[in-house]
Design an enzyme around this catalytic site. Structure first.
Site, PDB file in Angstrom:
ATOM      1  NE  ARG A  23      -1.754  -1.365   3.699  1.00  0.00           N
ATOM      2  CZ  ARG A  23      -1.550  -0.563   4.247  1.00  0.00           C
ATOM      3  NH1 ARG A  23      -3.276  -0.270   5.479  1.00  0.00           N
ATOM      4  NH2 ARG A  23      -1.208  -1.397   5.714  1.00  0.00           N
ATOM      5  CG  ASN A  41      -3.764  -4.776   3.654  1.00  0.00           C
ATOM      6  OD1 ASN A  41      -3.364  -4.446   2.667  1.00  0.00           O
ATOM      7  ND2 ASN A  41      -3.299  -4.637   4.736  1.00  0.00           N
TER       8      ASN A  41
END
Length: 94
Positions: A23, A41
Site C-alpha cells: 500500500r 487491505n
C-alpha cells in the site's frame, strides 16, 4: 486541460501483497501521477485499489505499480467502475 476521458478502475491484487509495503509503495507511485483514489487491505488477503484519472495517466500509474510490485502479484482482477464518491487525493484506507 486535456480532452482525454477520465476513468475509474477497481483492481483486486492477489498474491504476497500484504505485509510487504504494498500500500505504501502504491501511495508513493500515486504521488508521481495525476491520479486520485485509494488502496486498502482486504480481510481475505487481497489488496483493493480504486484509481481515477485520465485514461493515459491511469495506464502509466498501473504500469509503474506492475514494474515495482509485479513479483508480489500473482493475479489481478480489474474493471472499470462508475464513480460513487468524489476523490480529491490518493490515500491509504484502513
Amino acid at each position: 486541460m486535456s480532452d482525454e476521458k477520465r476513468v475509474r478502475r477497481e483492481l483486486l491484487f492477489s498474491g504476497h501483497v500484504q505485509g510487504v509495503g504494498f500500500r505504501y509503495t502504491v501511495r508513493s507511485v500515486a504521488a508521481r501521477h495525476p491520479v486520485v483514489g485509494y488502496v486498502k487491505n482486504l480481510i481475505d488477503g487481497r489488496v483493493q485499489l480504486i484509481v481515477e484519472g485520465e485514461a493515459n495517466e491511469v495506464r502509466k500509474f498501473l504500469d509503474e505499480i506492475d514494474f515495482a510490485l509485479g513479483p508480489y502479484i500473482f493475479d489481478v482482477q480489474s474493471q472499470e467502475i462508475i464513480a460513487a464518491e468524489p476523490f480529491t487525493d490518493f490515500r491509504i484506507r484502513f
